[in-house]
Design a protein around this motif. Structure first.
Motif, PDB file in Angstrom:
ATOM      1  N   THR A 281       0.840  -1.195   0.000  1.00 42.83           N
ATOM      2  CA  THR A 281       0.000   0.000   0.000  1.00 42.83           C
ATOM      3  C   THR A 281       0.872   1.240   0.000  1.00 42.83           C
ATOM      4  N   ASN A 282       0.642   2.128  -0.949  1.00 43.72           N
ATOM      5  CA  ASN A 282       1.321   3.414  -0.984  1.00 43.72           C
ATOM      6  C   ASN A 282       0.777   4.258   0.161  1.00 43.72           C
ATOM      7  N   THR A 283       1.635   4.635   1.106  1.00 48.63           N
ATOM      8  CA  THR A 283       1.149   5.310   2.317  1.00 48.63           C
ATOM      9  C   THR A 283       0.608   6.704   2.035  1.00 48.63           C
ATOM     10  N   ARG A 284       0.960   7.282   0.901  1.00 55.78           N
ATOM     11  CA  ARG A 284       0.498   8.637   0.606  1.00 55.78           C
ATOM     12  C   ARG A 284      -0.841   8.650  -0.103  1.00 55.78           C
ATOM     13  N   THR A 285      -1.051   7.664  -1.004  1.00 58.33           N
ATOM     14  CA  THR A 285      -2.279   7.674  -1.802  1.00 58.33           C
ATOM     15  C   THR A 285      -3.213   6.509  -1.484  1.00 58.33           C
ATOM     16  N   GLN A 286      -2.742   5.574  -0.671  1.00 60.09           N
ATOM     17  CA  GLN A 286      -3.496   4.374  -0.305  1.00 60.09           C
ATOM     18  C   GLN A 286      -3.766   3.454  -1.489  1.00 60.09           C
ATOM     19  N   ALA A 287      -3.079   3.667  -2.599  1.00 54.12           N
ATOM     20  CA  ALA A 287      -3.190   2.741  -3.732  1.00 54.12           C
ATOM     21  C   ALA A 287      -2.581   1.396  -3.325  1.00 54.12           C
ATOM     22  N   GLU A 288      -3.275   0.318  -3.674  1.00 51.92           N
ATOM     23  CA  GLU A 288      -2.847  -0.993  -3.195  1.00 51.92           C
ATOM     24  C   GLU A 288      -2.700  -1.978  -4.345  1.00 51.92           C
ATOM     25  N   ARG A 289      -1.663  -2.835  -4.262  1.00 51.81           N
ATOM     26  CA  ARG A 289      -1.469  -3.931  -5.191  1.00 51.81           C
ATOM     27  C   ARG A 289      -1.236  -5.192  -4.367  1.00 51.81           C
TER      28      ARG A 289
ATOM     29  N   LYS B 159       7.094  15.030  -8.165  1.00 47.81           N
ATOM     30  CA  LYS B 159       6.269  14.738  -6.996  1.00 47.81           C
ATOM     31  C   LYS B 159       4.805  14.612  -7.389  1.00 47.81           C
ATOM     32  N   SER B 160       4.127  13.721  -6.688  1.00 51.58           N
ATOM     33  CA  SER B 160       2.680  13.600  -6.850  1.00 51.58           C
ATOM     34  C   SER B 160       2.019  13.990  -5.540  1.00 51.58           C
ATOM     35  N   GLY B 161       0.738  14.301  -5.618  1.00 55.80           N
ATOM     36  CA  GLY B 161       0.002  14.648  -4.413  1.00 55.80           C
ATOM     37  C   GLY B 161      -0.337  13.412  -3.592  1.00 55.80           C
ATOM     38  N   SER B 162      -0.900  13.624  -2.436  1.00 55.71           N
ATOM     39  CA  SER B 162      -1.274  12.528  -1.542  1.00 55.71           C
ATOM     40  C   SER B 162      -2.593  12.870  -0.860  1.00 55.71           C
ATOM     41  N   ASN B 163      -3.016  12.009   0.054  1.00 59.46           N
ATOM     42  CA  ASN B 163      -4.249  12.280   0.798  1.00 59.46           C
ATOM     43  C   ASN B 163      -4.079  13.376   1.834  1.00 59.46           C
ATOM     44  N   ARG B 164      -2.863  13.775   2.047  1.00 64.18           N
ATOM     45  CA  ARG B 164      -2.591  14.824   3.023  1.00 64.18           C
ATOM     46  C   ARG B 164      -2.264  16.124   2.295  1.00 64.18           C
ATOM     47  N   LEU B 165      -2.977  17.174   2.628  1.00 67.13           N
ATOM     48  CA  LEU B 165      -2.725  18.483   2.031  1.00 67.13           C
ATOM     49  C   LEU B 165      -1.461  19.069   2.645  1.00 67.13           C
ATOM     50  N   ARG B 166      -0.497  19.415   1.804  1.00 66.72           N
ATOM     51  CA  ARG B 166       0.757  19.963   2.301  1.00 66.72           C
ATOM     52  C   ARG B 166       1.258  21.017   1.323  1.00 66.72           C
ATOM     53  N   GLY B 167       2.049  21.938   1.833  1.00 65.81           N
ATOM     54  CA  GLY B 167       2.557  22.983   0.968  1.00 65.81           C
ATOM     55  C   GLY B 167       3.719  23.717   1.613  1.00 65.81           C
ATOM     56  N   THR B 168       4.448  24.454   0.810  1.00 67.70           N
ATOM     57  CA  THR B 168       5.568  25.248   1.291  1.00 67.70           C
ATOM     58  C   THR B 168       5.589  26.575   0.555  1.00 67.70           C
ATOM     59  N   ALA B 169       6.132  27.564   1.229  1.00 65.50           N
ATOM     60  CA  ALA B 169       6.463  28.842   0.609  1.00 65.50           C
ATOM     61  C   ALA B 169       7.959  29.037   0.801  1.00 65.50           C
TER      62      ALA B 169
ATOM     63  N   ASN C  64      16.538  37.401  -5.863  1.00 68.90           N
ATOM     64  CA  ASN C  64      15.435  36.872  -5.065  1.00 68.90           C
ATOM     65  C   ASN C  64      14.785  35.732  -5.826  1.00 68.90           C
ATOM     66  N   SER C  65      14.723  34.570  -5.185  1.00 62.48           N
ATOM     67  CA  SER C  65      14.026  33.416  -5.748  1.00 62.48           C
ATOM     68  C   SER C  65      12.909  33.060  -4.783  1.00 62.48           C
ATOM     69  N   PHE C  66      11.697  33.046  -5.281  1.00 59.12           N
ATOM     70  CA  PHE C  66      10.560  32.861  -4.379  1.00 59.12           C
ATOM     71  C   PHE C  66       9.463  32.077  -5.092  1.00 59.12           C
ATOM     72  N   GLY C  67       8.570  31.521  -4.308  1.00 61.61           N
ATOM     73  CA  GLY C  67       7.473  30.777  -4.905  1.00 61.61           C
ATOM     74  C   GLY C  67       6.704  29.968  -3.899  1.00 61.61           C
ATOM     75  N   LEU C  68       5.817  29.137  -4.438  1.00 57.48           N
ATOM     76  CA  LEU C  68       4.937  28.284  -3.637  1.00 57.48           C
ATOM     77  C   LEU C  68       4.900  26.897  -4.251  1.00 57.48           C
ATOM     78  N   SER C  69       4.755  25.898  -3.409  1.00 60.49           N
ATOM     79  CA  SER C  69       4.517  24.543  -3.902  1.00 60.49           C
ATOM     80  C   SER C  69       3.557  23.860  -2.952  1.00 60.49           C
ATOM     81  N   GLY C  70       2.795  22.936  -3.490  1.00 57.86           N
ATOM     82  CA  GLY C  70       1.850  22.230  -2.632  1.00 57.86           C
ATOM     83  C   GLY C  70       1.074  21.181  -3.391  1.00 57.86           C
ATOM     84  N   GLY C  71       0.493  20.279  -2.634  1.00 58.45           N
ATOM     85  CA  GLY C  71      -0.304  19.218  -3.243  1.00 58.45           C
ATOM     86  C   GLY C  71      -1.246  18.609  -2.232  1.00 58.45           C
ATOM     87  N   GLY C  72      -2.147  17.803  -2.744  1.00 56.36           N
ATOM     88  CA  GLY C  72      -3.114  17.161  -1.870  1.00 56.36           C
ATOM     89  C   GLY C  72      -4.178  16.439  -2.672  1.00 56.36           C
ATOM     90  N   PRO C  73      -5.229  16.032  -2.008  1.00 58.21           N
ATOM     91  CA  PRO C  73      -6.283  15.285  -2.702  1.00 58.21           C
ATOM     92  C   PRO C  73      -7.294  16.205  -3.376  1.00 58.21           C
TER      93      PRO C  73
END
Length: 639
Positions: free
Chosen positions: A23-31, A211-221, A253-262
């Motif tokens: 089971t992928n712990t981030r997406t719960q996809a199972e084989r 990177k792919s998203g997961s069931n947990r919403l996460r992000g960075t600035a 200056n290098s700046f931005g945002l990244s994030g992912g989730g369900p």
């Protein structure tokens, strides 16, 4: 990647028929898989990530392990089932082996999180490509031009891919450096330096996965700052009139945002990054330009007598006449000194902090979709625009502008046909356009007219300026490279089929790539506008020859239309990983690549066959035959 292992009982005997669920712990996809008669199991074509591996069989307590699976990695997880009792589950943290024994490939990986923690100076700079991470792997070197050599091989002997889609330059080979996504969007950076299997064309390979998203919403600035205020002064820097070291101003200056989730839990996920770089900067230029006295023909400070080419006698006090064209060239193409060095030519007399700028705007977006328990799909887009402005060796040409536009689409569809058969289809598109220009290039035709030059070919629409050089190295040249507009583009389709039968894992597939590029022909600085060299052969001094209007060598290029080559490339392979025993795995395969010669939309590719009686022209494009006069076809058969 693959997860392989063997299930045993407390006595060490193999356990057939055990169910292994990963089971992928981030997406719960199972084989799932079932251990074979020898207790072995294999799950192939898994996404990189952290997995929970559960082994279960009636009468035994479940054994659970967690392990991280990297791209193109085979992880061995052997499980020992305990008898059922008070403890119904045994949890073990799997350790990554120091030596990989299931594959002969020698590789090295860095995760995106690892890269972010390293003190690598590429974030707040004008060279933000994360390809520099490759040099962290053993046996990888990068030259001053940015070319990558892996394990001592030549740069073109390494293949580059992002999410399985080629990311190389169709024009010059090697990686398309700016096509790599932001480091915030990189899941893993993998360098394979030896023993690649048949699935991959080159002996060495650099694979990047996003990177792919997961069931947990996460992000960075994020915000990275590089300010010259905090930098020391170069002890060898030139000094101004007051004797103070000249320090260029840099503020990045290098700046931005990244994030992912369900988007839909356990089904649809997203991940994206926006990154921007702003770098107004200065570069200290130190040049030797003709002093004011020299411009008027006063070379009296030179100890070597200047000869009159017409008489062979020296000019009185080295005072020589100035040709009208030379005076116009000096005015149009050479700065005047700004240092109080008089007529001295033993040190720079033109020093300036030339302004520049670097702007980058880019984003990466990836969407993953679990269609069903047996099907999944992902698509990613990378979009990046870069503008770099700087001065070259001659500030009279104006600000050089380099614009880079990068677009890449990558997608993949995975389907579990049955427990022993999997299929993966990939499709992608890569577009990389780089153009260079400078303000004076548009005035090239007017310049050669003002200088009074004749006998040159029609000036090209791309522009340019004539090139003047002094071979004794006294004064700088004028530059004059042709503006460019280079395009590399590719479309790729591939399909991979994996079949597991007994102890054999057989993988086969094909790859089709349509590659093309566009470029301008250029042979030397000045090209169609002419290059003019002054050596001193007439008067004994190179600059004096220039003032007299007597170049030792002149040349020009009459360039053809833009080259627009294209080709369709094919490849097929089959690979077998045979687990001969629990201690021996054999990897072997066969690959065939077809790389046909390029054709050209502009009909610029041809050759002359001297061995054919009477001679003939071989053209690389059928359409070009229509351009050959019928009289030539009649006179030279098989033209």
């Amino acid at each position: 990647g693959n997860i392989v292992g063997t299930v045993t009982d407390p006595s060490g005997a193999v356990v057939p028929g055990a169910t292994i669920a990963v089971t992928n712990t981030r997406t719960q996809a199972e084989r799932t898989a079932v251990s074979a008669a020898d207790g072995a199991f294999l799950l192939t074509n898994l996404d990189a990530g952290t997995y929970r591996v559960r082994m279960s069989l009636s009468g035994f307590a479940d054994a659970v392990q967690e392990a991280e699976l990297l791209a193109r990695q085979t992880v061995r997880i052997d499980g020992k089932l305990a008898l059922a009792g008070a403890t119904e589950q045994v949890v073990v943290s799997a350790q990554t082996p120091t030596i990989e024994t299931n594959s002969a490939t020698i590789d090295n990986s860095r995760s995106g999180d690892d890269i972010n923690k390293l003190a690598l100076n590429f974030r707040a700079t004008s060279s933000t490509s994360p390809i520099v991470v490759a040099t962290l792997a053993p046996g990888v070197q990068q030259d001053r031009g940015g070319a990558i050599s892996v394990a001592g091989n030549l740069p073109f002997m390494t293949s580059f891919s992002i999410d399985g889609i080629a990311s190389h330059s169709s024009r010059g080979g090697g990686p398309a450096r700016e096509m790599f996504p932001s480091v915030e969007s990189i899941e893993e950076f993998k360098v394979s330096s030896a023993n690649n299997n048949a699935e991959f064309m080159q002996v060495t390979d650099i694979t990047t996965t996003s990177k792919s998203g997961s069931n947990r919403l996460r992000g960075t600035a994020f915000w990275f700052i590089n300010d010259s205020t905090f930098s020391s002064v170069n002890r060898f820097a030139p000094k101004d009139a007051a004797g103070k070291a000249i320090k260029p101003n840099i503020q990045t200056n290098s700046f931005g945002l990244s994030g992912g989730g369900p988007i839909v839990k356990n089904r649809t996920f997203f991940f994206g990054t926006y990154e921007s770089v702003r770098e107004p900067n200065e570069v200290t230029l130190q040049h030797l330009v003709p002093p004011d006295a020299f411009r008027s023909g006063d070379l009296s400070t030179l100890t070597t007598p200047i000869r009159n080419p017409a008489t062979g006698l020296p000019y009185a006090n080295n005072q020589i006449p100035v040709h009208p064209s030379s005076a116009k060239i000096l005015s149009a193409l050479y700065e005047r000194p700004n240092q109080s060095t008089g007529a001295a030519i033993n040190r720079p007399n033109y020093i300036v902090n030339a302004p520049g700028n670097y702007d980058q705007n880019g984003f990466d977006v990836r969407v993953d979709q679990t269609v069903s328990d047996r099907q999944k799909f992902f698509a990613r887009m990378t979009y990046k625009d870069i503008v770099r402005e700087s001065f070259g060796s001659n500030t009279k040409l104006g600000t050089f502008t380099q614009a880079i536009d990068v677009r890449q689409l990558a997608s993949s569809h995975n389907m579990v046909v049955n427990n022993n058969l999997l299929n993966e289809f990939r499709a992608g598109f890569a577009y990389n356009q780089q153009s260079t220009n400078y303000p004076l290039s548009s005035s090239g035709a007017q310049l050669i007219n003002d200088f009074g030059f004749t006998g040159l070919p029609p000036t090209p629409a791309s522009g340019g300026v004539p090139f003047f050089e002094f071979t004794d190295g006294t004064f700088i040249g004028t530059g004059g490279n042709k503006p460019t507009n280079v395009l590399s583009k590719s479309i790729q389709f591939s399909d991979n089929l994996t079949w597991t039968r007994g102890k054999h894992t057989i993988k086969g597939g094909f790859d089709v790539q349509r590659v093309e590029y566009r470029d301008q022909s250029s042979f030397f600085s000045g090209d169609d506008y002419g290059a003019y060299s002054f050596t001193g052969q007439f008067s004994g001094n190179a600059f004096a020859d220039f003032l007299l209007g007597l170049p030792a060598n002149t040349r020009y290029a009459q360039n053809p239309p833009d080259a627009q080559p294209y080709a369709t490339q094919f490849a097929g392979y089959v690979q077998d990983d045979w687990r001969a025993s629990s201690k021996l795995t054999l990897n072997y395969g066969l690959r065939y690549d077809l790389r046909p010669p390029y054709l050209d939309r502009g009909n610029q590719l041809a050759n002359f066959d001297r061995d054919f009686p009477g001679g003939r022209i071989i053209v690389a494009n059928e359409a070009a035959k229509a351009l050959i006069p019928q009289s030539v076809k009649n006179a030279v058969p098989n033209t």
